[in-house]
Design a protein around this motif. Sequence first.
Motif, PDB file in Angstrom:
ATOM      1  N   LYS A  66       0.820  -1.218   0.000  1.00 49.45           N
ATOM      2  CA  LYS A  66       0.000   0.000   0.000  1.00 49.45           C
ATOM      3  C   LYS A  66       0.845   1.254   0.000  1.00 49.45           C
ATOM      4  CE  LYS A  66      -3.706   1.019   0.269  1.00 49.45           C
ATOM      5  NZ  LYS A  66      -4.516   1.508  -0.873  1.00 49.45           N
ATOM      6  N   GLN A  67       2.077   1.158   0.514  1.00 52.56           N
ATOM      7  CA  GLN A  67       2.995   2.290   0.524  1.00 52.56           C
ATOM      8  C   GLN A  67       4.402   1.747   0.702  1.00 52.56           C
ATOM      9  OE1 GLN A  67       1.007   3.738   4.307  1.00 52.56           O
ATOM     10  NE2 GLN A  67       3.110   4.304   4.799  1.00 52.56           N
ATOM     11  N   SER A  68       5.365   2.636   0.659  1.00 51.58           N
ATOM     12  CA  SER A  68       6.752   2.211   0.805  1.00 51.58           C
ATOM     13  C   SER A  68       6.982   1.612   2.186  1.00 51.58           C
ATOM     14  CB  SER A  68       7.691   3.408   0.609  1.00 51.58           C
ATOM     15  OG  SER A  68       7.540   3.958  -0.686  1.00 51.58           O
ATOM     16  N   VAL A  69       7.959   0.721   2.263  1.00 48.17           N
ATOM     17  CA  VAL A  69       8.337   0.140   3.553  1.00 48.17           C
ATOM     18  C   VAL A  69       8.814   1.252   4.477  1.00 48.17           C
ATOM     19  CG1 VAL A  69       9.819  -1.537   4.703  1.00 48.17           C
ATOM     20  CG2 VAL A  69       8.997  -1.987   2.381  1.00 48.17           C
ATOM     21  N   GLN A  70       8.353   1.216   5.729  1.00 45.60           N
ATOM     22  CA  GLN A  70       8.692   2.256   6.696  1.00 45.60           C
ATOM     23  C   GLN A  70       9.738   1.740   7.692  1.00 45.60           C
ATOM     24  OE1 GLN A  70       6.971   5.450   6.444  1.00 45.60           O
ATOM     25  NE2 GLN A  70       6.510   4.404   4.518  1.00 45.60           N
ATOM     26  N   PHE A  71      10.692   2.612   8.035  1.00 44.79           N
ATOM     27  CA  PHE A  71      11.733   2.256   8.998  1.00 44.79           C
ATOM     28  C   PHE A  71      11.764   3.287  10.118  1.00 44.79           C
ATOM     29  CE2 PHE A  71      13.071   0.649   4.859  1.00 44.79           C
ATOM     30  CZ  PHE A  71      13.357  -0.682   5.153  1.00 44.79           C
ATOM     31  N   GLU A  72      11.930   2.797  11.342  1.00 48.42           N
ATOM     32  CA  GLU A  72      12.016   3.688  12.512  1.00 48.42           C
ATOM     33  C   GLU A  72      13.126   3.195  13.429  1.00 48.42           C
ATOM     34  OE1 GLU A  72       9.309   5.122  16.361  1.00 48.42           O
ATOM     35  OE2 GLU A  72       8.429   3.840  14.790  1.00 48.42           O
ATOM     36  N   SER A  73      14.023   4.098  13.791  1.00 47.23           N
ATOM     37  CA  SER A  73      15.113   3.739  14.702  1.00 47.23           C
ATOM     38  C   SER A  73      14.635   3.858  16.144  1.00 47.23           C
ATOM     39  CB  SER A  73      16.328   4.653  14.480  1.00 47.23           C
ATOM     40  OG  SER A  73      16.882   4.430  13.197  1.00 47.23           O
ATOM     41  N   ILE A  74      14.840   2.792  16.907  1.00 46.57           N
ATOM     42  CA  ILE A  74      14.442   2.774  18.319  1.00 46.57           C
ATOM     43  C   ILE A  74      15.724   2.841  19.146  1.00 46.57           C
ATOM     44  CG2 ILE A  74      13.154   1.545  20.094  1.00 46.57           C
ATOM     45  CD1 ILE A  74      11.451   2.312  17.671  1.00 46.57           C
ATOM     46  N   GLY A  75      15.917   3.971  19.844  1.00 44.97           N
ATOM     47  CA  GLY A  75      17.154   4.189  20.593  1.00 44.97           C
ATOM     48  C   GLY A  75      17.033   3.851  22.068  1.00 44.97           C
ATOM     49  N   ASN A  76      18.156   3.935  22.766  1.00 44.48           N
ATOM     50  CA  ASN A  76      18.178   3.654  24.208  1.00 44.48           C
ATOM     51  C   ASN A  76      17.345   4.643  25.004  1.00 44.48           C
ATOM     52  OD1 ASN A  76      19.947   1.435  24.013  1.00 44.48           O
ATOM     53  ND2 ASN A  76      21.712   2.808  23.822  1.00 44.48           N
ATOM     54  N   ASN A  77      17.134   5.837  24.444  1.00 45.74           N
ATOM     55  CA  ASN A  77      16.379   6.872  25.173  1.00 45.74           C
ATOM     56  C   ASN A  77      14.882   6.554  25.232  1.00 45.74           C
ATOM     57  OD1 ASN A  77      16.293   7.235  22.371  1.00 45.74           O
ATOM     58  ND2 ASN A  77      15.708   9.397  22.571  1.00 45.74           N
ATOM     59  N   ALA A  78      14.398   5.707  24.306  1.00 43.35           N
ATOM     60  CA  ALA A  78      12.976   5.337  24.308  1.00 43.35           C
ATOM     61  C   ALA A  78      12.810   3.919  23.777  1.00 43.35           C
ATOM     62  CB  ALA A  78      12.173   6.335  23.469  1.00 43.35           C
ATOM     63  N   PRO A  79      13.311   2.937  24.501  1.00 43.46           N
ATOM     64  CA  PRO A  79      13.226   1.547  24.022  1.00 43.46           C
ATOM     65  C   PRO A  79      11.787   1.034  24.033  1.00 43.46           C
ATOM     66  CG  PRO A  79      14.016   1.595  26.277  1.00 43.46           C
ATOM     67  CD  PRO A  79      13.945   3.029  25.826  1.00 43.46           C
TER      68      PRO A  79
END
Length: 313
Positions: A241-254
């Motif tokens: 339905k749309q492009s693949v989405q990527f999100e970085s999950i850091g130590n500040n908000a695991p």
Amino acid sequence: MKTKVAIIGSGNIGTDLMIKIMRMSEVLEMGCFVGVDPESDGLKRAARLGVPITSEGIEGLLAMPDFEAIKIVFDATSAGAHEKHDRILREKGKTIIDLTPAAIGPFTIPAVNGMDNLDEVNVNMVTCGGQATIPMVAAVNRISPVIYGEIVASIASKSAGPGTRANIDEFTETTSQAIEKVGGAKRGKAIIVLNPAEPPLIMRDTVYCLVGPGADTQAIEESVQQMVTEVQSYVPGYRLKQSVQFESIGNNAPLKIPEMGDEFTGTKVSIFLEVEGAAHYLPAYAGNLDIMTSAAFRTAERIANRHHQKEAA
């Protein structure tokens, strides 16, 4: 020479599968269509098309004069009924393709492991949600190991018949297991949503994969696109339905995932799918049913070809 097959279950899935075989297959031939309600639309339609029918269930199938010639039997009933059918059909030397969530035989997703189980007595087609989403989990996993995979399958309430509704628990359990065993995720979770909207909405699926830090996002996106093309070879209405989405999950908000018992940092991959049915028998919005029959159809043709190769050897 075509391979004769039987279908147990004269509901939506069984009827759509019958029509696919009759219209599209060069290697399969309908030998019997089996139900328990002589007034069902599926049995009446099969009779009009000249397919041998019985309304006496598995016992009626066994009594058919051409039963010995049938090599492959599809089961499109329920998980509970399949246990009995499997036991009887094994004794009769039949190959069984299970479209219920019974999960007696190995999980089979044509685009992922479709060539691995062709010599098995019983193969399980997982679930509609599994057929739609597990290829995406596998596509991500072959680039970067999936620590956690979660799928949400949203289908039109009108496309969920009595069999689907009776097997909701089995759906979630079977799909979750297959996300791990076939998709390759360390941990899997499946959710199904029956959407009562009018007019009915087309099948939609969301796939979430958590992978470690430093994932090659371009390689993941290319892998997903390649897998979409592979699924489209037998389900033309399958698409992103749309492009693949990527999100970085850091130590500040695991992320905190109760199922994993741990906090997660890394990359979250989100994939959004739509599955439109071919409308051979079912409405186009019922992509959830179409992908099941299409996957079973592709698997049966591969098994039939395998049998022919063995006979010729």
